[in-house]
Design a protein around this motif. Structure first.
Motif, short mmCIF file in Angstrom:
data_model
loop_
_atom_site.label_atom_id
_atom_site.label_comp_id
_atom_site.label_asym_id
_atom_site.label_seq_id
_atom_site.Cartn_x
_atom_site.Cartn_y
_atom_site.Cartn_z
N PHE A 187 -9.39 16.88 -6.54
CA PHE A 187 -9.49 16.70 -5.29
C PHE A 187 -10.58 15.79 -5.62
O PHE A 187 -11.99 15.18 -4.99
CB PHE A 187 -10.21 18.36 -5.73
N LYS A 188 -11.38 15.28 -6.82
CA LYS A 188 -12.05 14.55 -7.67
C LYS A 188 -11.67 13.28 -7.12
O LYS A 188 -10.64 12.58 -7.73
CB LYS A 188 -12.74 14.51 -9.01
N LEU A 189 -12.84 11.77 -6.31
CA LEU A 189 -12.46 10.91 -6.27
C LEU A 189 -12.07 10.18 -7.14
O LEU A 189 -10.56 9.19 -7.37
CB LEU A 189 -14.00 10.13 -5.31
N ASP A 190 -12.98 9.87 -8.64
CA ASP A 190 -13.19 9.51 -9.45
C ASP A 190 -10.86 9.43 -10.12
O ASP A 190 -10.30 8.66 -10.58
CB ASP A 190 -13.96 9.27 -9.86
N ALA A 191 -11.38 10.86 -10.62
CA ALA A 191 -9.58 11.45 -10.95
C ALA A 191 -8.38 10.58 -10.47
O ALA A 191 -7.41 10.50 -10.54
CB ALA A 191 -9.80 13.51 -11.34
N LYS A 192 -8.18 11.07 -8.35
CA LYS A 192 -7.53 10.33 -7.87
C LYS A 192 -7.24 9.27 -8.55
O LYS A 192 -6.06 8.36 -8.01
CB LYS A 192 -7.96 10.98 -6.08
N ALA A 193 -8.60 8.41 -7.84
CA ALA A 193 -8.50 6.72 -8.67
C ALA A 193 -7.36 6.35 -9.56
O ALA A 193 -6.77 4.93 -9.75
CB ALA A 193 -9.73 6.07 -7.46
N ARG A 194 -8.10 7.05 -10.60
CA ARG A 194 -7.54 6.44 -11.65
C ARG A 194 -6.19 7.01 -12.15
O ARG A 194 -5.37 6.32 -13.03
CB ARG A 194 -8.14 6.92 -13.56
N LEU A 195 -5.54 8.35 -11.96
CA LEU A 195 -4.30 8.38 -11.39
C LEU A 195 -3.37 7.01 -11.02
O LEU A 195 -2.08 6.53 -10.77
CB LEU A 195 -4.01 9.81 -10.65
N ALA A 196 -4.06 6.83 -9.85
CA ALA A 196 -3.21 5.38 -8.80
C ALA A 196 -3.37 4.53 -9.54
O ALA A 196 -2.27 3.61 -9.24
CB ALA A 196 -4.34 5.37 -7.29
N GLY A 197 -4.23 4.22 -10.68
CA GLY A 197 -4.27 3.40 -11.60
C GLY A 197 -3.04 2.99 -12.08
O GLY A 197 -2.86 2.28 -12.65
N HIS A 198 -3.50 4.16 -13.09
CA HIS A 198 -1.81 4.50 -14.31
C HIS A 198 -0.44 4.10 -13.55
O HIS A 198 0.13 3.69 -13.33
CB HIS A 198 -2.37 5.42 -14.73
N GLN A 199 -0.36 4.88 -11.77
CA GLN A 199 1.06 4.20 -11.61
C GLN A 199 1.27 3.12 -10.66
O GLN A 199 2.16 2.85 -10.86
CB GLN A 199 0.59 5.35 -10.07
N LYS A 200 0.74 2.51 -10.99
CA LYS A 200 0.31 0.72 -10.64
C LYS A 200 0.56 -0.12 -12.09
O LYS A 200 1.35 -0.48 -11.12
CB LYS A 200 -1.16 0.65 -10.06
N ALA A 201 0.22 0.36 -12.38
CA ALA A 201 0.11 -0.48 -13.88
C ALA A 201 2.05 0.24 -14.58
O ALA A 201 2.66 -1.37 -14.48
CB ALA A 201 0.04 0.16 -14.84
N LEU A 202 2.05 1.27 -13.61
CA LEU A 202 3.54 1.56 -14.41
C LEU A 202 4.63 0.89 -14.01
O LEU A 202 5.28 0.68 -13.64
CB LEU A 202 3.53 2.88 -14.42
N ALA A 203 4.03 0.99 -12.07
CA ALA A 203 4.91 0.58 -11.02
C ALA A 203 4.54 -2.03 -11.26
O ALA A 203 6.51 -1.98 -11.39
CB ALA A 203 4.64 0.32 -10.01
N GLU A 204 4.04 -2.33 -11.89
CA GLU A 204 4.47 -3.63 -12.36
C GLU A 204 4.64 -3.55 -13.33
O GLU A 204 5.68 -4.71 -13.41
CB GLU A 204 2.71 -3.85 -12.51
N TYR A 205 5.72 -2.70 -13.80
CA TYR A 205 6.27 -2.61 -15.52
C TYR A 205 7.63 -2.34 -15.74
O TYR A 205 8.81 -1.98 -15.65
CB TYR A 205 5.58 -2.06 -16.97
#
Length: 335
Positions: A187-205
């Motif tokens: 529910f915290k914006l920073d936690a949600k954004a960090r997870l989105a960044g993790h998923q973005k990196a996975l997708a690029e690889y």
């Protein structure tokens, strides 16, 4: 007890000049200021803070609302802001919101009732709309670790999605593909954004995000322990683990050693924040620099410049990009 009138007479200046010195008015020359301060010292005169506040319409205090009072992250932020303000003769009044919407609003109203000259806010639960409305009141509002486009000039923040991306990218570049993730409360914006960044990196690889290799924690060491144990119980294999903050990474590393896994040869670990203790863990923790000290300093300096009209304060940046701090807790994945 000496009075302001006696100070005025002893220093050979007007009452208005004594008042300017007490309120830090820059229009008073250094020579005159020294005469007034010497007279105050000689007479043992101590200004009445309430009287000063009424006379200047300033309380010389800044309200600081934070999510929590414990932990290295908030400790770094609070100490930086307090010391920056104290150097300029201002004081911080601190209240905690505990990441709860009602409690955050109560903390903010408490600070307003104390006639704070400005508010520096690290809010996680109240809405953007509430903060925009608050900024429209007769109070100067500054936000730390949060970006609202309508209040962009008053926001001092980092790119949490980029930080999450960099953490996972560091592992992908070293051959890891089975990467687990322990997030903060989503529910915290920073936690949600960090997870989105993790998923973005996975997708690029071209690596699929596996929900079974993800655990939602609470940003505390105990959540890192619980998260690691949960991930092990799934039976899913993983050679690396990204944690959304350093406290959880520390807990996960402890749990991994207790399970007989060596860090980093059997499990690579990355954290987020670069708090002080990361340099003293074994092995030293690879993490993302979340420049909270810079953000806190910038927020305090903005208040000094725009609220207290201190012209010597330099311009400050609003965005502080995260960076990877490469240490000893990650290894190249063996073929």
């Amino acid at each position: 007890m000496a009075t302001i009138y006696e100070v005025s007479k002893a220093a050979g200046v007007s009452l208005a000049t004594v008042s300017r010195v007490m309120n830090g008015n820059a229009k008073v020359s250094d020579k005159t200021k020294e005469k007034v301060l010497a007279a105050m010292s000689e007479l043992g005169y101590k200004p009445n803070a309430i009287a000063q506040s009424l006379a200047s319409n300033r309380s010389n205090s800044v309200g600081l609302m934070v999510s929590e009072l414990h932990g290295s992250f908030f400790g770094d932020m609070m100490s930086t802001i307090e010391s920056t303000l104290r150097t300029a003769g201002k004081h911080a009044i601190i209240a905690a919101g505990h990441s709860d919407e009602e409690k955050e609003q109560q903390a903010i109203e408490f600070l307003l009732d104390r006639r704070c000259d400005a508010l520096i806010v690290h809010a996680e639960a109240v809405s953007d709309e509430y903060l925009i409305e608050l900024a429209g009141r007769d109070v100067e509002l500054v936000l730390v670790n949060r970006h609202i486009p309508e209040l962009a000039e008053r926001c001092f923040y980092t790119d949490n999605e980029l930080g999450g991306y960099l953490a996972t990218e560091a592992l992908l570049q070293r051959g890891h593909r089975d990467i687990a993730y322990i997030s903060g409360p989503l529910f915290k914006l920073d936690a949600k954004a960090r997870l989105a960044g993790h998923q973005k990196a996975l997708a690029e690889y071209n690596v699929s995000f596996d929900p079974k290799l993800s655990f939602e924690g609470g940003y505390h060491e105990i959540d890192g322990i619980a998260g690691f144990n949960h991930l092990m119980q799934t039976g899913q294999r993983f050679s690396a683990l990204v944690c959304a903050n350093d406290e959880m990474a520390s807990g996960a590393m402890t749990a991994a050693r207790e399970a007989g896994l060596d860090v980093p040869s059997a499990l690579s670990v990355v954290g987020f924040d670069d708090v002080l203790f990361t340099k003293y863990l074994y092995p030293k923790l690879t993490t993302i620099d979340n420049p909270i000290r810079k953000m806190g300093n910038a927020a305090a300096r903005w208040v000094l410049k725009h609220v207290y009209k201190e012209k010597h304060q330099p311009d400050v940046e609003n965005l502080y990009p995260p960076t990877l701090i490469l240490r000893d807790s990650i290894a190249v994945k063996a073929e």
